[in-house]
Write a protein that holds these residues in place. Sequence first.
Motif, PDB file in Angstrom:
ATOM      1  N   ASN A 274       0.835  -1.209   0.000  1.00 32.47           N
ATOM      2  CA  ASN A 274       0.000   0.000   0.000  1.00 32.47           C
ATOM      3  C   ASN A 274       0.871   1.261   0.000  1.00 32.47           C
ATOM      4  OD1 ASN A 274      -2.155  -1.725   0.149  1.00 32.47           O
ATOM      5  ND2 ASN A 274      -2.700  -1.269   2.283  1.00 32.47           N
TER       6      ASN A 274
ATOM      7  N   TYR B 182       2.747   1.711  -3.512  1.00 29.47           N
ATOM      8  CA  TYR B 182       1.890   2.062  -4.650  1.00 29.47           C
ATOM      9  C   TYR B 182       0.884   3.160  -4.317  1.00 29.47           C
ATOM     10  CZ  TYR B 182       4.310  -1.592  -7.067  1.00 29.47           C
ATOM     11  OH  TYR B 182       5.318  -2.321  -7.651  1.00 29.47           O
TER      12      TYR B 182
ATOM     13  N   GLU C 240      -1.760   3.414  -2.546  1.00 31.31           N
ATOM     14  CA  GLU C 240      -3.216   3.177  -2.488  1.00 31.31           C
ATOM     15  C   GLU C 240      -3.518   2.127  -1.431  1.00 31.31           C
ATOM     16  OE1 GLU C 240      -5.631   2.526  -5.989  1.00 31.31           O
ATOM     17  OE2 GLU C 240      -3.989   3.292  -7.228  1.00 31.31           O
ATOM     18  N   GLU C 241      -4.710   2.233  -0.848  1.00 30.17           N
ATOM     19  CA  GLU C 241      -5.116   1.235   0.155  1.00 30.17           C
ATOM     20  C   GLU C 241      -5.681   0.019  -0.571  1.00 30.17           C
ATOM     21  OE1 GLU C 241      -4.781   1.444   3.722  1.00 30.17           O
ATOM     22  OE2 GLU C 241      -3.424   2.954   2.882  1.00 30.17           O
ATOM     23  N   VAL C 242      -4.828  -0.734  -1.200  1.00 26.89           N
ATOM     24  CA  VAL C 242      -5.309  -1.915  -1.940  1.00 26.89           C
ATOM     25  C   VAL C 242      -5.650  -3.041  -0.967  1.00 26.89           C
ATOM     26  CG1 VAL C 242      -4.647  -3.714  -3.581  1.00 26.89           C
ATOM     27  CG2 VAL C 242      -4.030  -1.332  -4.028  1.00 26.89           C
TER      28      VAL C 242
ATOM     29  N   HIS D 228      -7.863  -4.335  -8.551  1.00 21.91           N
ATOM     30  CA  HIS D 228      -7.368  -3.109  -7.917  1.00 21.91           C
ATOM     31  C   HIS D 228      -5.847  -3.180  -7.752  1.00 21.91           C
ATOM     32  CE1 HIS D 228      -7.745  -0.118  -4.290  1.00 21.91           C
ATOM     33  NE2 HIS D 228      -7.107   0.407  -5.303  1.00 21.91           N
ATOM     34  N   CYS D 229      -5.377  -4.332  -7.313  1.00 26.90           N
ATOM     35  CA  CYS D 229      -3.955  -4.536  -7.088  1.00 26.90           C
ATOM     36  C   CYS D 229      -3.183  -4.385  -8.403  1.00 26.90           C
ATOM     37  CB  CYS D 229      -3.779  -5.934  -6.478  1.00 26.90           C
ATOM     38  SG  CYS D 229      -2.114  -6.501  -6.397  1.00 26.90           S
ATOM     39  N   ARG D 230      -3.683  -5.003  -9.461  1.00 23.29           N
ATOM     40  CA  ARG D 230      -3.009  -4.920 -10.775  1.00 23.29           C
ATOM     41  C   ARG D 230      -2.991  -3.480 -11.290  1.00 23.29           C
ATOM     42  NH1 ARG D 230      -2.593  -9.669 -14.133  1.00 23.29           N
ATOM     43  NH2 ARG D 230      -3.048  -8.263 -15.870  1.00 23.29           N
ATOM     44  N   ARG D 231      -4.132  -2.804 -11.094  1.00 23.88           N
ATOM     45  CA  ARG D 231      -4.211  -1.404 -11.552  1.00 23.88           C
ATOM     46  C   ARG D 231      -3.190  -0.540 -10.823  1.00 23.88           C
ATOM     47  NH1 ARG D 231      -9.633  -1.536 -11.204  1.00 23.88           N
ATOM     48  NH2 ARG D 231      -9.613  -0.388  -9.246  1.00 23.88           N
ATOM     49  N   ALA D 232      -3.176  -0.709  -9.492  1.00 24.10           N
ATOM     50  CA  ALA D 232      -2.254   0.112  -8.688  1.00 24.10           C
ATOM     51  C   ALA D 232      -0.803  -0.147  -9.093  1.00 24.10           C
ATOM     52  CB  ALA D 232      -2.458  -0.190  -7.207  1.00 24.10           C
ATOM     53  N   ALA D 233      -0.504  -1.424  -9.426  1.00 23.41           N
ATOM     54  CA  ALA D 233       0.882  -1.779  -9.745  1.00 23.41           C
ATOM     55  C   ALA D 233       1.202  -1.544 -11.221  1.00 23.41           C
ATOM     56  CB  ALA D 233       1.127  -3.235  -9.372  1.00 23.41           C
TER      57      ALA D 233
END
Length: 326
Positions: free
Chosen positions: A163, A166, A168-170, A314-319
């Motif tokens: 988090n 990246y 964001e609070e993934v 969400h995780c893929r987007r953030a990364a």
Amino acid sequence: MRVLAGIQPTDDALHLGNYFGALRQFVDLQQKHDETLYFIADYHSMTKLRDGKQRLHNTLDVALDYLGAGVDPEHAVFFVQSDVPEVTEVTWILSTVTPMGLLERAHSYKDALAKGETPNHGLFTYPVLMAADILLYHSDLVPVGQDQKQHLEMTRDMATSFNHHYGEEVFKLPEPYILDSTAVVPGTDGRKMSKSYGNTIPMLASPKKTKKAVMGIVTDSTPVEDPKEPQGALFDLYALFATAEEREDLAARARAGGLGYGHVKQELLAKVVDYFEPMRERRADFERRPDDVRDILASGAARAREIARPVLDHCRRAAGLGTRTP
Ligand code: ADP
Ligand code: TRP
């Protein structure tokens, strides 16, 4: 509040440590929380077990133990870890924010080194896979025995690190759920009950097998007639099944002398067999319906995937991974 936990199918029968340390809480919590997810950690078992047929056999046997113990597919999402292979993607992602030093401190890894084993990479990264299990489903609460507490702390570290990197609070930070009274169930030799020590008492085995294990509990050689302090594995195991009055009564009889350990073992055996009898029956009922068990696991995996999808996206987007992530 979402609850999640798993048990590895490294053996084909769960033991009293698994039941009191984990499975009993699984059953309790499924009534109390909106969503509970329980799974069989077959990927984890690959770090130790190298026989595919045996793994599948163990997985189905452990599934019967869960269902026999009362995990109810009407309340809980029940599935096999590898039926949601997305968890391995999250394992990779988390491994890139996990310092080697953190994993070098893991008890599971240090124990393997201490035993003179040559750990494989999977065993070394096992806490990352466990973190992925927990984080992929946005779990809040994880019921486990004391030995898993460190893995929960590592999971929180990995979530915080991802988090933070990246921005964001993934991932959500989970809490362990450990009951003091059953945090460490002793085995027949007085150490922590564990498959790897060969000191287990199976929970849903036949009364004959249960008897063999209970009679094997190690005690000292105080003669029958001598007074005894009610302590050690035998009395601690008895306490798991007894009311406060029964415990006091047994303690008084032990201190008075004339009570042999063999007799206490007989009393414990009767309690173990009685306690698990309804669960053994429910297990036998599911055992007669293997197709139903497979259906339960398949719909559990489908539901688990639904929960995992948005978290993974969400995780893929953030990364910044992939070009097709929604
Ligand atoms: P084992 O040590 O036999 O390999 P696992 O590591 O597969 O058992 O444990 C599965 C679950 O059961 C975990 O939540 C673990 O904390 C719990 N557990 C295992 N043994 C014990 C024990 N002796 N006392 C309390 N909980 C236990
Ligand atoms: N590592 C746990 C054990 O050996 C099993 C496990 C795997 C687990 N993934 C998990 C437990 C996620 C709780 C949550 O007992």
